[in-house]
Scaffold this motif. Structure first.
Motif, PDB file in Angstrom:
ATOM      1  N   ASP A   1     -22.704 -17.061  -1.597  1.00 20.04           N
ATOM      2  CA  ASP A   1     -22.338 -15.668  -1.373  1.00 20.04           C
ATOM      3  C   ASP A   1     -23.218 -14.809  -2.283  1.00 20.04           C
ATOM      4  O   ASP A   1     -23.801 -15.318  -3.248  1.00 20.04           O
ATOM      5  CB  ASP A   1     -20.853 -15.487  -1.701  1.00 20.04           C
ATOM      6  CG  ASP A   1     -20.433 -14.033  -1.632  1.00 20.04           C
ATOM      7  OD1 ASP A   1     -20.727 -13.372  -0.617  1.00 20.04           O
ATOM      8  OD2 ASP A   1     -19.829 -13.555  -2.604  1.00 20.04           O
TER       9      ASP A   1
ATOM     10  N   THR B   1     -21.227 -13.481  -6.836  1.00 22.22           N
ATOM     11  CA  THR B   1     -21.552 -14.907  -6.945  1.00 22.22           C
ATOM     12  C   THR B   1     -23.000 -15.070  -7.375  1.00 22.22           C
ATOM     13  O   THR B   1     -23.290 -15.552  -8.473  1.00 22.22           O
ATOM     14  CB  THR B   1     -21.330 -15.616  -5.595  1.00 22.22           C
ATOM     15  OG1 THR B   1     -19.961 -15.486  -5.225  1.00 22.22           O
ATOM     16  CG2 THR B   1     -21.688 -17.085  -5.697  1.00 22.22           C
TER      17      THR B   1
ATOM     18  N   SER C   1     -24.147 -13.121   3.167  1.00 21.81           N
ATOM     19  CA  SER C   1     -23.510 -11.915   2.647  1.00 21.81           C
ATOM     20  C   SER C   1     -23.036 -11.032   3.787  1.00 21.81           C
ATOM     21  O   SER C   1     -23.609 -11.036   4.881  1.00 21.81           O
ATOM     22  CB  SER C   1     -24.490 -11.136   1.759  1.00 21.81           C
ATOM     23  OG  SER C   1     -23.907  -9.943   1.294  1.00 21.81           O
TER      24      SER C   1
ATOM     25  N   PRO D   1     -16.368 -12.838   7.448  1.00 21.06           N
ATOM     26  CA  PRO D   1     -15.888 -14.089   6.836  1.00 21.06           C
ATOM     27  C   PRO D   1     -15.896 -15.266   7.802  1.00 21.06           C
ATOM     28  O   PRO D   1     -16.256 -16.390   7.421  1.00 21.06           O
ATOM     29  CB  PRO D   1     -14.463 -13.729   6.390  1.00 21.06           C
ATOM     30  CG  PRO D   1     -14.518 -12.264   6.132  1.00 21.06           C
ATOM     31  CD  PRO D   1     -15.451 -11.711   7.170  1.00 21.06           C
TER      32      PRO D   1
ATOM     33  N   LYS E   1     -19.465 -16.453   8.266  1.00 16.21           N
ATOM     34  CA  LYS E   1     -19.880 -17.240   7.102  1.00 16.21           C
ATOM     35  C   LYS E   1     -19.407 -18.680   7.243  1.00 16.21           C
ATOM     36  O   LYS E   1     -20.154 -19.627   6.996  1.00 16.21           O
ATOM     37  CB  LYS E   1     -19.282 -16.643   5.818  1.00 16.21           C
ATOM     38  CG  LYS E   1     -20.063 -15.526   5.183  1.00 16.21           C
ATOM     39  CD  LYS E   1     -19.423 -15.184   3.846  1.00 16.21           C
ATOM     40  CE  LYS E   1     -20.103 -14.001   3.207  1.00 16.21           C
ATOM     41  NZ  LYS E   1     -19.488 -13.667   1.896  1.00 16.21           N
TER      42      LYS E   1
ATOM     43  N   GLY F   1     -18.805 -19.350  -3.813  1.00 10.06           N
ATOM     44  CA  GLY F   1     -18.265 -18.028  -3.521  1.00 10.06           C
ATOM     45  C   GLY F   1     -17.292 -17.572  -4.584  1.00 10.06           C
ATOM     46  O   GLY F   1     -16.979 -18.297  -5.535  1.00 10.06           O
TER      47      GLY F   1
ATOM     48  N   ASP G   1     -14.346 -15.229   1.006  1.00  5.75           N
ATOM     49  CA  ASP G   1     -15.125 -16.467   0.974  1.00  5.75           C
ATOM     50  C   ASP G   1     -14.269 -17.709   1.181  1.00  5.75           C
ATOM     51  O   ASP G   1     -14.806 -18.829   1.225  1.00  5.75           O
ATOM     52  CB  ASP G   1     -15.858 -16.606  -0.369  1.00  5.75           C
ATOM     53  CG  ASP G   1     -16.906 -15.529  -0.578  1.00  5.75           C
ATOM     54  OD1 ASP G   1     -17.524 -15.115   0.429  1.00  5.75           O
ATOM     55  OD2 ASP G   1     -17.102 -15.100  -1.725  1.00  5.75           O
TER      56      ASP G   1
ATOM     57  N   ALA H   1      -9.827 -18.108  -4.230  1.00  9.17           N
ATOM     58  CA  ALA H   1     -11.084 -18.854  -4.239  1.00  9.17           C
ATOM     59  C   ALA H   1     -11.020 -20.015  -5.225  1.00  9.17           C
ATOM     60  O   ALA H   1     -11.484 -21.121  -4.940  1.00  9.17           O
ATOM     61  CB  ALA H   1     -12.246 -17.920  -4.588  1.00  9.17           C
TER      62      ALA H   1
END
Length: 744
Positions: A446, A450, A592, A619, A622, A637, A642, A662
């Motif tokens: 990310d 990050t 991103s 998201p 990703k 992330g 994330d 996370a």
């Protein structure tokens, strides 16, 4: 990377309408418990076997090196008290996870008892071996004298067998009751069998005794146990380092005074004061204008960092300057440092694929060794070999097959690697993360929070003629005093770091989304904000098309004083970390949700190639992109957005400052901002995984080779006992390379 990499993945799943309705049930519970009374890895197998057999237990993993059990159970079918009773019937106890100090006290007590048994074993065993040596070398003293020497040797061996060997017999009985006979069964049969056979020989007037084998077996294994305890102590020291970072009390503001209270009496929302040189007792938000903290013990980052009002401080940091005040955010037990300790315990309690393979081999080897020993004894008798020689041959097979090294092969490496990781700011939550990260073929990052530090930095300052950069920065920071916006915090932090004085009696008017203004004593307006806002207030700004980033302009009245360009900062070792991962043949990618211009600029500075940068991703996009990367994959992330990508990767990695969601879903947590530690984590995982395979291959190969030799030709039982102990010490020494040669 293929252009269709982020196309929606096809999944074979029934629609919600096709699925039968399910009645909601109680959520599975999981926890880490301390297991007391374990003597070796066979004890861990026995406890694990009993726990897995209980109704409602969905997962059980017991680790001897840490004396912990990781359990997942259905509260509708069982509870902790039932599990404790079943474990207690074997002679062990299942307790709550003790504090590090309690664990150290218990380990010290076990070590004292072990040293006492070892001293007795060495003291009496030495004379036993000396008496037996006279028999082996046959000095021609006559059968009567030989018989007396054999009797003396057997008598001297009794304290060793009757006292020093008791832990082996106890563990053997417990593992037999659990239906999982282990290494201690072989040791007990070897030692007691040698003594009983020697007694039988003496009764019949023969001087052919084997008590020296029993003595050597018990003594050498006690030495191995003592070395194991030092390995366990190192793991406890790593945990103790976390506990020692925080003080026992906190100074809390109550009724107009600062009062020292125990940590368990401090609540969320309390205001606490941290004196100069003291450790921070709780996670909290700084309410003073500035603070300087040293996070070296927590992250390995030795240079103190400057914080300003609104910044978050974790428990375990050290106040490197004047006293400051913060508001407590979480209670005791939920601090960041508490979660690190819990993850360390969870790591060593869980098992990876290599550990499961080692456990399977160690679990079945004792049974196979017993069968082979019986077969050897029978076949040698059929071949006309005397009973004494047949027994010695079978005893050698029994002793040489003890799977001590197999049981230790993986736990000692995990213990060493997790301790090393914690010392360098790396927390491995799942043991399989060592394996998956070591074998990773791709890794994605990310960007904001990050890859970047999450803070803004001042990239460039341009001033009007006659204005110095420090004066411009001082004016901007003065105007932003008391504002909690990231831009204001960046300006104040840089001004404090440069030693610029900021007045306290400034009244600031805040215009959200535009800037701030201050009415000076002279009557002029000092304005700090976006160039567009300043122009709307009548200030004429020079054209600066080459100045990139977030621009903050400063004006005094209608006169432009200068412009500061702020941008996301990258730690100095970011590009080096990306290059290392690429040289390690990993596919790298930058993901991103930001606009493409920002991603391109940051990605270029970080060393990502153009085809490795992906912008404007949702998201879900990703997660699909991570899912399409070569497996095993890793994702780094920090935010709630994330979590899907972290779950989609084979190995999820969260960075310092990441959200709790996370952190919870990631298998590895980094304690320092940026991705420099990803390189260290990858190197440590590869070293640990290599040592795991080496230990496992050596221990299994040794047992198979030793068994083959023992079956093919008679080996003196004393030599078999010595070789078996050396194999265990070799496994411990190989794991110690993580400490002695971290670059290996």
């Amino acid at each position: 990377m293929p252009p269709n990499l982020i196309e929606p993945a096809k999944r074979d799943a029934a629609s919600p309408a096709d699925k039968p309705a399910e009645c909601p049930g109680p959520s599975p519970r999981d926890n880490i418990f301390a297991v007391h009374g374990m003597w070796c890895s066979s004890c861990a197998f026995a406890v694990e076997h009993v726990l897995r057999r209980q109704p409602g237990v969905e997962h059980a993993s017991v680790n001897f090196m840490s004396s912990t059990a990781f359990l997942q159970w259905n509260p509708a079918r069982t509870d902790v008290e039932i599990l404790r009773r079943h474990v207690g019937r074997l002679g062990y106890s299942l307790g709550n996870t003790p504090s590090t100090e309690e664990s150290r006290t218990r380990l010290a007590r076990e070590r004292r008892t072990l040293v006492t048994r070892l001293v007795v074993s060495v003291a009496f065993g030495m004379w036993t071996v000396m008496a037996s040596s006279l028999l082996y070398f046959n000095y021609g003293l006559g059968p009567d004298v030989d018989w007396v020497l054999a009797l003396v040797a057997s008598t001297l061996a009794l304290p060793v067998v009757g006292y020093s060997g008791v832990p082996f017999y106890r563990a053997a009985w417990r593992t037999l009751r659990a239906g999982r006979p282990g290494m201690d069964v072989l040791v007990s049969l070897g030692a007691l069998g040698a003594v009983l056979f020697s007694a039988w020989q003496l009764w019949h007037g023969s001087a052919d005794v084997y008590v020296d084998t029993a003595v050597m077996l018990i003594t050498l294994l006690l030495v191995g146990r003592l070395v194991e305890m030092f390995s366990r102590q190192d793991g406890l020291d790593a945990l103790a380092a976390l506990d020692d970072l925080t003080p026992d009390t906190a100074r809390v503001w109550q009724a107009g005074n600062w009062v020292a209270l125990p940590l368990d009496q401090v609540s969320v929302g309390d205001r606490i004061r941290v004196e100069s040189g003291d450790g921070v007792p709780f996670d909290g938000v700084l309410i003073d204008d500035r603070a300087s903290v040293d996070r070296a013990a927590l992250t390995g980052e030795h240079a103190p960092i400057t914080l300003t009002r609104g910044d978050r401080i974790e428990a375990g940091c050290l106040n490197a300057d004047t006293a400051f005040t913060l508001i407590v955010e979480v209670e005791l037990g939920n601090r960041y440092i508490d979660t690190l300790r819990h993850r360390m315990l969870e790591l060593v309690a869980r098992k990876g694929d290599v550990q499961k393979l080692s456990d399977t081999f160690a679990r079945w080897l004792p049974t196979a060794a017993l069968c082979l020993a019986l077969v050897t004894f029978g076949l040698t008798l059929l071949r006309g070999v005397e009973v004494e020689a047949a027994f010695a041959w079978a005893l050698s097979v029994l002793v040489v097959a003890c799977p001590c090294a197999v049981g230790l092969a993986i736990p000692v490496v995990t213990q060493a690697a997790s301790a090393q990781g914690l010392r360098h700011g790396l927390v491995f939550k799942d043991m399989s993360a060592f394996e998956s990260l070591a074998r990773a073929r791709s890794i994605a990052f990310d960007k904001t929070g990050t890859l970047t530090s999450g803070r803004l930095g001042i990239r460039e300052i341009r001033t009007a003629p006659g204005i110095e950069a420090d004066r411009l920065l001082q004016l901007a920071a003065q105007a932003e005093r008391g504002i909690m916006h990231p831009v204001a915090q960046t300006l104040r932090r840089r001004a404090i770091e440069r030693g610029l004085a900021l007045a306290d009696d400034v009244e600031v008017t805040h215009h959200p989304g535009q800037g701030v203004e201050v009415r000076l004593v002279s009557g002029a307006w000092l304005r700090v904000g976006s160039p567009t806002w300043l122009e709307s207030c009548g200030t004429r700004l020079p054209d600066m098309p080459d100045l990139a980033g977030k621009l903050v302009a400063v004006s005094l009245g209608a006169h432009w004083q200068g412009t500061l360009a702020l941008d996301e900062t990258l730690p100095a070792d970011t590009s080096e970390a990306v290059c290392h991962l690429r040289r390690a043949t990993l596919t790298v990618a930058l993901l991103s949700g930001d606009r493409r211009t920002s991603v391109e600029a940051v990605g270029k500075r970080a060393g990502f190639r153009k085809e490795e940068r992906y912008a404007a991703l949702t998201p879900d996009a990703k997660a699909r992109l991570v899912d399409a990367l070569p497996k095993p994959s890793a994702f780094v992330g920090d935010g709630i957005n994330d979590t899907l990508a972290l779950a989609s990767a084979t190995t999820g990695i969260s960075v310092a400052g990441a959200t709790r969601q996370a952190h919870d879903i990631a298998a590895i947590s980094l304690l320092t901002p940026g991705i420099g530690q990803v390189r260290e984590a990858h190197q440590l995982a590869r070293r640990a995984y290599r040592l795991m395979r080496q230990n496992l291959g050596f221990s299994i190969g040794y047992n198979l080779l030793a068994l083959g030799i023992a079956l093919w030709m008679p080996i003196p039982p004393v030599i078999a006992a010595t070789a078996m102990t050396i194999s265990s010490l070799s496994v411990l020494a190989n794991a110690g390379r993580l400490y002695l040669d971290p670059a290996n």
